[in-house]
Scaffold this motif. Structure first.
Motif, PDB file in Angstrom:
ATOM      1  N   MET A  97      54.141  38.803  94.829  1.00  0.00           N
ATOM      2  CA  MET A  97      53.689  37.605  95.143  1.00  0.00           C
ATOM      3  C   MET A  97      54.344  36.686  96.191  1.00  0.00           C
ATOM      4  O   MET A  97      53.747  36.018  97.045  1.00  0.00           O
ATOM      5  N   ASP A  98      55.636  37.282  96.530  1.00  0.00           N
ATOM      6  CA  ASP A  98      56.374  36.760  97.722  1.00  0.00           C
ATOM      7  C   ASP A  98      55.477  37.362  98.971  1.00  0.00           C
ATOM      8  O   ASP A  98      55.065  36.681 100.039  1.00  0.00           O
ATOM      9  N   PHE A  99      55.117  38.615  98.739  1.00  0.00           N
ATOM     10  CA  PHE A  99      54.520  39.080 100.096  1.00  0.00           C
ATOM     11  C   PHE A  99      52.908  38.519 100.330  1.00  0.00           C
ATOM     12  O   PHE A  99      52.758  37.913 101.683  1.00  0.00           O
ATOM     13  N   PHE A 100      52.175  38.562  99.427  1.00  0.00           N
ATOM     14  CA  PHE A 100      50.957  37.757  99.637  1.00  0.00           C
ATOM     15  C   PHE A 100      51.253  36.284  99.975  1.00  0.00           C
ATOM     16  O   PHE A 100      50.615  35.873 100.871  1.00  0.00           O
ATOM     17  N   VAL A 101      51.936  35.460  99.281  1.00  0.00           N
ATOM     18  CA  VAL A 101      52.329  34.059  99.716  1.00  0.00           C
ATOM     19  C   VAL A 101      52.969  33.876 100.779  1.00  0.00           C
ATOM     20  O   VAL A 101      52.230  33.074 101.771  1.00  0.00           O
ATOM     21  N   ASN A 102      54.107  34.279 101.121  1.00  0.00           N
ATOM     22  CA  ASN A 102      55.086  34.028 102.008  1.00  0.00           C
ATOM     23  C   ASN A 102      54.692  34.984 103.372  1.00  0.00           C
ATOM     24  O   ASN A 102      54.984  34.434 104.632  1.00  0.00           O
ATOM     25  N   LYS A 103      54.391  36.077 103.302  1.00  0.00           N
ATOM     26  CA  LYS A 103      54.166  36.885 104.529  1.00  0.00           C
ATOM     27  C   LYS A 103      52.614  36.940 104.927  1.00  0.00           C
ATOM     28  O   LYS A 103      52.407  36.738 106.052  1.00  0.00           O
ATOM     29  N   MET A 104      51.792  36.884 104.097  1.00  0.00           N
ATOM     30  CA  MET A 104      50.523  36.926 104.243  1.00  0.00           C
ATOM     31  C   MET A 104      49.760  35.700 104.152  1.00  0.00           C
ATOM     32  O   MET A 104      48.654  35.490 104.813  1.00  0.00           O
ATOM     33  N   GLY A 105      50.263  34.665 104.065  1.00  0.00           N
ATOM     34  CA  GLY A 105      49.953  33.159 103.791  1.00  0.00           C
ATOM     35  C   GLY A 105      48.724  33.099 102.813  1.00  0.00           C
ATOM     36  O   GLY A 105      47.950  32.215 103.151  1.00  0.00           O
ATOM     37  N   TRP A 106      48.455  33.796 101.817  1.00  0.00           N
ATOM     38  CA  TRP A 106      47.533  33.794 100.973  1.00  0.00           C
ATOM     39  C   TRP A 106      47.845  32.919  99.556  1.00  0.00           C
ATOM     40  O   TRP A 106      48.994  32.697  99.440  1.00  0.00           O
ATOM     41  N   GLU A 107      47.032  32.430  99.027  1.00  0.00           N
ATOM     42  CA  GLU A 107      47.211  31.671  97.899  1.00  0.00           C
ATOM     43  C   GLU A 107      47.664  32.456  96.728  1.00  0.00           C
ATOM     44  O   GLU A 107      47.089  33.640  96.660  1.00  0.00           O
ATOM     45  N   SER A 108      48.410  32.139  95.858  1.00  0.00           N
ATOM     46  CA  SER A 108      49.034  32.739  94.756  1.00  0.00           C
ATOM     47  C   SER A 108      47.747  33.237  93.766  1.00  0.00           C
ATOM     48  O   SER A 108      47.745  34.226  93.112  1.00  0.00           O
ATOM     49  N   SER A 109      46.916  32.373  93.836  1.00  0.00           N
ATOM     50  CA  SER A 109      45.557  32.470  92.834  1.00  0.00           C
ATOM     51  C   SER A 109      44.884  33.742  93.238  1.00  0.00           C
ATOM     52  O   SER A 109      43.855  34.278  92.421  1.00  0.00           O
ATOM     53  N   ILE A 110      45.233  34.584  94.500  1.00  0.00           N
ATOM     54  CA  ILE A 110      44.567  35.887  94.594  1.00  0.00           C
ATOM     55  C   ILE A 110      44.548  36.601  93.733  1.00  0.00           C
ATOM     56  O   ILE A 110      43.700  37.576  93.401  1.00  0.00           O
ATOM     57  N   VAL A 111      45.873  36.686  93.017  1.00  0.00           N
ATOM     58  CA  VAL A 111      46.245  37.796  91.733  1.00  0.00           C
ATOM     59  C   VAL A 111      45.383  37.089  90.549  1.00  0.00           C
ATOM     60  O   VAL A 111      45.170  38.259  89.687  1.00  0.00           O
ATOM     61  N   VAL A 112      44.721  36.167  90.278  1.00  0.00           N
ATOM     62  CA  VAL A 112      43.736  35.583  89.210  1.00  0.00           C
ATOM     63  C   VAL A 112      42.511  36.579  89.657  1.00  0.00           C
ATOM     64  O   VAL A 112      41.605  37.063  88.585  1.00  0.00           O
ATOM     65  N   ARG A 113      42.043  36.298  90.816  1.00  0.00           N
ATOM     66  CA  ARG A 113      40.602  36.783  91.258  1.00  0.00           C
ATOM     67  C   ARG A 113      40.783  38.544  91.387  1.00  0.00           C
ATOM     68  O   ARG A 113      39.664  38.894  91.125  1.00  0.00           O
ATOM     69  N   ARG A 114      41.823  39.011  91.904  1.00  0.00           N
ATOM     70  CA  ARG A 114      42.057  40.216  91.854  1.00  0.00           C
ATOM     71  C   ARG A 114      43.144  41.012  91.160  1.00  0.00           C
ATOM     72  O   ARG A 114      44.322  41.270  92.084  1.00  0.00           O
ATOM     73  N   PRO A 115      43.303  40.783  89.952  1.00  0.00           N
ATOM     74  CA  PRO A 115      44.683  41.018  89.033  1.00  0.00           C
ATOM     75  C   PRO A 115      44.995  42.524  89.540  1.00  0.00           C
ATOM     76  O   PRO A 115      46.157  42.965  89.177  1.00  0.00           O
ATOM     77  N   MET A 116      44.136  43.596  89.601  1.00  0.00           N
ATOM     78  CA  MET A 116      44.434  44.798  90.151  1.00  0.00           C
ATOM     79  C   MET A 116      45.467  45.053  91.106  1.00  0.00           C
ATOM     80  O   MET A 116      46.470  45.924  91.204  1.00  0.00           O
ATOM     81  N   LEU A 117      45.594  43.857  91.781  1.00  0.00           N
ATOM     82  CA  LEU A 117      46.631  44.017  92.967  1.00  0.00           C
ATOM     83  C   LEU A 117      48.165  44.104  92.638  1.00  0.00           C
ATOM     84  O   LEU A 117      49.000  44.762  93.238  1.00  0.00           O
ATOM     85  N   VAL A 118      48.425  43.461  91.213  1.00  0.00           N
ATOM     86  CA  VAL A 118      49.721  43.547  91.005  1.00  0.00           C
ATOM     87  C   VAL A 118      50.144  44.936  90.498  1.00  0.00           C
ATOM     88  O   VAL A 118      51.347  45.358  90.449  1.00  0.00           O
ATOM     89  N   CYS A 119      49.335  45.874  90.317  1.00  0.00           N
ATOM     90  CA  CYS A 119      49.500  47.213  89.790  1.00  0.00           C
ATOM     91  C   CYS A 119      49.714  48.243  91.177  1.00  0.00           C
ATOM     92  O   CYS A 119      49.983  49.427  90.543  1.00  0.00           O
ATOM     93  N   LEU A 120      49.361  47.659  92.178  1.00  0.00           N
ATOM     94  CA  LEU A 120      49.389  48.559  93.278  1.00  0.00           C
ATOM     95  C   LEU A 120      50.882  48.622  93.786  1.00  0.00           C
ATOM     96  O   LEU A 120      51.568  47.838  93.608  1.00  0.00           O
ATOM     97  N   SER A 121      51.286  49.764  94.581  1.00  0.00           N
ATOM     98  CA  SER A 121      52.564  49.881  95.284  1.00  0.00           C
ATOM     99  C   SER A 121      52.828  48.880  96.346  1.00  0.00           C
ATOM    100  O   SER A 121      52.045  49.049  97.495  1.00  0.00           O
ATOM    101  N   LEU A 122      53.677  47.946  96.477  1.00  0.00           N
ATOM    102  CA  LEU A 122      53.930  47.181  97.711  1.00  0.00           C
ATOM    103  C   LEU A 122      54.202  47.885  98.749  1.00  0.00           C
ATOM    104  O   LEU A 122      53.719  47.884  99.888  1.00  0.00           O
ATOM    105  N   GLU A 123      55.026  49.043  98.737  1.00  0.00           N
ATOM    106  CA  GLU A 123      55.475  49.763  99.828  1.00  0.00           C
ATOM    107  C   GLU A 123      54.684  50.714 100.354  1.00  0.00           C
ATOM    108  O   GLU A 123      54.454  50.943 101.480  1.00  0.00           O
ATOM    109  N   ARG A 124      53.928  51.322  99.350  1.00  0.00           N
ATOM    110  CA  ARG A 124      53.070  52.451  99.922  1.00  0.00           C
ATOM    111  C   ARG A 124      51.665  52.256  99.927  1.00  0.00           C
ATOM    112  O   ARG A 124      50.847  52.904 100.442  1.00  0.00           O
ATOM    113  N   ARG A 125      51.274  50.764  99.566  1.00  0.00           N
ATOM    114  CA  ARG A 125      49.777  50.459  99.492  1.00  0.00           C
ATOM    115  C   ARG A 125      49.642  49.213 100.448  1.00  0.00           C
ATOM    116  O   ARG A 125      48.927  48.984 101.262  1.00  0.00           O
ATOM    117  N   ILE A 126      50.057  48.101  99.826  1.00  0.00           N
ATOM    118  CA  ILE A 126      49.824  46.874 100.242  1.00  0.00           C
ATOM    119  C   ILE A 126      50.518  46.687 101.577  1.00  0.00           C
ATOM    120  O   ILE A 126      49.661  46.127 102.357  1.00  0.00           O
TER     121      ILE A 126
END
Length: 186
Positions: A97-126
């Protein structure tokens, strides 16, 4: 629950039926109170989400998402879309959430639309793929708001073809930067 939903739950998540009957009933009642329609498939998926953890663990994870301005309804919608949404550890949820909101500037609701994102590796994929995205965006090679499913959820070969190899002439550094970022995460 409809017969078809029970069958789908039994087929896809048979362990749901090994839950203590009282706990299962409690979960079903909680999901009903949250407004899920028992005749829809997302009800069956939502029932399975809290089943594998104790109530206090579930509540801690809900609180983590609430810190990012997500409502309980939004959290449950995300669970209905992807039952593993609540499986991630609290630290992982915070990091993503920190990466998406603070680094990418996306809204936190992105994970509601794409909940699979929380299951991905932050370091190796995102992070590596978002680096590619930012470079392509800065060079004007893609437009802001490009499809996250293609960017983050696609298989490696598709991603490389669509986002790296396709722009080899315009951004020859992409492959090297992407591979370096992947190697740093190992």
């Amino acid at each position: 629950m409809s017969e078809s939903n029970i069958l789908a739950l039994f087929t896809n998540q048979p362990s749901a039926f090994t839950t203590n009957a009282d706990r299962f009933k409690e979960i079903v009642e909680e999901i009903k109170k949250m407004g899920f329609n028992a005749q829809r498939m997302n009800f069956a998926l939502a029932v399975n989400a809290p089943r594998g953890m104790c109530k206090s663990t579930w509540e801690k994870k809900v609180e983590v998402y609430k810190k990012w301005s997500l409502s309980e309804d939004q959290i449950l919608v995300a669970c209905g879309k992807h039952t593993r949404f609540m499986v991630a550890l609290e630290d992982k949820i915070m990091g993503i959430m920190d990466f998406f909101v603070n680094k990418m500037g996306w809204e936190s609701s992105i994970v509601v639309r794409r909940p699979m994102l929380v299951c991905l590796s932050l370091e190796r994929r995102i992070i590596p793929r978002c680096l590619v995205y930012q470079i392509l965006l800065s060079k004007g090679l893609i437009k802001k708001g490009f499809g996250l499913k293609q960017l983050l959820e696609s298989p490696e070969s598709y991603f490389l073809n669509k986002f790296v190899e396709k722009y080899e002439e315009e951004a020859p550094e992409l492959l090297k930067l992407y591979q370096e970022k992947l190697n740093l995460s190992k």
